[in-house]
Design an enzyme around this catalytic site. Structure first.
Site: not given
Length: 570
Positions: A28, A171, A26, A166
């Site tokens: 960000e 995640d 994942d 998040h």
């Protein structure tokens, strides 16, 4: 591994899923565009046969600002990434960690898009690994009765998985749990190998196959596309950075939404409107949605729809919720309910009356309502309050709207502190969320009004390749857009765009008649890191006492609310 002389069973033909190495990752980021935004965190988990093989996590210095809304969502601040390694250091380490494993991500197109862009920008070969999207897998496996949403948080709740936050590693861990739960379900329908899983995911309809030629001839540039039906009616409108590539996706297995598959079955033609860049495409999409109201679009069919709060014109003014604003209105609010909730909060904080009756300036002799008995209204309807005594409440609301003061917000904050002191935590949480919603609405309204007040504003963004994207805004509307590619002198382009820009006459209300959604799109584009102000009719500024001063409080309140929601789920 089976013995050399043993015979493989049918479920072991190919690469068995239990022997497949998955790297679930994942990212960000600072925003949603792989071309113009940057990675701020990478988290990854390597698993095989249900066993954890390793984890990879690091913050990444994006070498640019992190927008406040992203900070609120992820909790990753500029200070946290200040000393973090850059992607030049992190990317090769992550690629080594991933190796040739199957890459898995939730909404994989987003994460792999950033990964491919990062590899391309730094001269690394793009990863050739098989990519598995848990959103696509969930849509293939689950029904609407199982879950109405395939968001990671919804699937984590459905499968009792770890909670996504998040943050990249959290995640990724949640996605691992979701992946394992989904693989259990596909095993029940006879999918036991990686090859069978790859074949199981596509579900392209005959209509999608037959109509893929509709994408031929479309330009490979930004713009708006319109699917048209047999009577030339507009069925659906969307935007794309690459029109041909985006429209082709509707005719592939990646498009799984039943509603849009139905639209594709009806479509007979696709019309493209090329645009200079993404901002022009977004604005044109809004205008076309309002003009055509296509049946297969779910949002933004009426960009002018908004709700406002105005002070009535009478001796004892009150707040009224209206659709058509005038000068001095507070808004826009996205729903009538949001406007009413804001009115209730402001009435309680300022002393404005809540009743709807008209009260004469002198001689009022009505019967006080229940609010007066609760000391929440001074009862001007019963003659207990004069016009002069009532005036400070009206002035407080007027000053909040104009941005010269924010005493109603301060009063609500004081009430929140009092509730917390009295340990009335449930009421305090409700008051906190109400005040946060009011601050967001007032801050947004003041930002949009400041932009809409400008007769002309010219701004530029770098295209990342030595060129510039330009926007000419007049009274909150996009009047012209264009580009100056690398090597082209930018200012002559700006002068030509300004000369050819649409003439915009201001209308009434805080937004000068501009559609709220269009002003919002402009505001977000102008707020992106790296945007430069070329020139403006006069300085673009917000009032000193505006709700923008409460953004720090709002970030803290939002963090507290999100933390409480996570704890409640635990």
């Amino acid at each position: 591994m089976p013995a050399r002389n043993s015979q493989l069973s049918f479920d072991e033909l190919g690469t068995p899923l239990r022997e497949t190495t998955f790297v679930v990752f994942d990212l960000e980021t600072t925003g949603g565009s792989a071309e113009s935004d940057a990675i701020t965190e990478i988290g990854a988990v390597k698993v095989r046969g249900g066993e954890l093989l390793g984890e990879f996590t690091t913050l990444v210095d994006p070498q640019r600002g992190i927008p406040p809304e992203v900070v609120r969502l992820t909790g990753i601040t500029q200070a946290m990434v200040h000393d973090a390694p850059t992607l030049d250091t992190v990317l090769p380490a992550f690629l080594e960690f991933a190796g040739d494993a199957v890459l898995v991500a939730h909404n994989a197109g987003f994460d792999t898009g950033f990964l491919r862009a990062a590899c391309q920008q730094r001269g690394y070969p793009r990863p050739r690994s098989t990519v598995l999207c848990t959103v696509r897998l969930a849509r293939r496996v689950l029904s609407k009765q199982d879950t109405p949403s395939c968001r990671l948080s919804a699937l984590a709740t459905l499968f009792n998985a770890r909670v996504p936050t998040h943050r990249a590693l959290d995640d990724a861990r949640a996605t691992v749990d979701v992946l394992h739960a989904l693989l259990e379900r596909v095993g029940a329908v006879g999918v036991h190998s990686l090859e069978e899983l790859v074949d199981y995911l596509p579900e392209r309809t005959p209509q999608q196959r037959r109509k893929r030629t509709l994408a031929k001839g479309l330009p490979e540039e930004p713009g708006v596309y319109l699917f048209r039906g047999p009577n030339n009616e507009v069925l659906y409108i969307g935007t794309a950075n690459n029109l041909r590539r985006r429209v082709r996706q509707y005719f592939t297995a990646s498009e799984t939404r039943p509603r849009l598959r139905e639209m594709v079955a009806l479509a007979t033609d696709v019309h493209a409107v090329p645009c200079a860049h993404s901002l022009e495409a977004e604005v044109r999409e809004l205008r076309l949605l309002a003009a055509h109201r296509p049946p297969y679009n779910r949002r933004s069919k009426n960009p002018n729809r908004a709700w406002w709060l105005v002070l009535t014109e009478e001796a004892f003014p009150r707040l009224s919720v209206v659709k058509v604003p005038r000068d001095g209105a507070l808004g826009p609010f996205r729903s009538q309910r949001a406007a009413h909730l804001a009115a209730e909060a402001l009435q309680g904080a300022s002393g404005l009356r809540a009743c709807t009756q008209r009260i004469p300036a002198v001689g009022a002799a009505g019967r006080p309502c229940a609010l007066a008995e609760l000391d929440r209204c001074a009862a001007p309807c019963a003659g207990r309050q004069s016009v002069a005594e009532y005036a400070p409440a009206v002035q407080a609301i007027t000053e909040l709207i104009t941005g010269t003061a924010a005493s109603p917000l301060e009063a609500l904050a004081a009430q929140l502190d009092q509730l917390s002191t009295e340990q009335r935590y449930e009421q305090a949480a409700l008051r906190r969320d109400g005040l946060a919603a009011l601050v967001r609405a007032v801050d947004r309204g003041q930002r949009l009004a400041a932009l809409a007040a400008l007769p002309e504003l010219v701004a530029a963004q770098s295209d990342g390749a030595g060129g510039w994207r330009f926007a000419i805004a007049r009274y909150g509307r996009l009047a012209s857009a264009g580009v100056a590619e690398r090597g082209v002198a930018p200012m002559p382009v700006v002068d030509a765009l300004t000369a050819a820009a649409e003439t915009v006459l201001p209308g009434p209300g805080p937004l000068r008649g501009a559609p709220p959604e269009e002003v919002g799109v402009l505001s977000r584009w102008l707020a992106k890191p790296g945007t430069r102000l070329v020139r403006s009719s006069w300085p673009w500024a917000e009032p000193a006492g505006a709700a923008g001063r409460w953004r720090g409080w709002l970030a803290t309140a939002t963090e507290a609310r999100d933390r409480a929601m996570v704890l409640a789920r635990d």
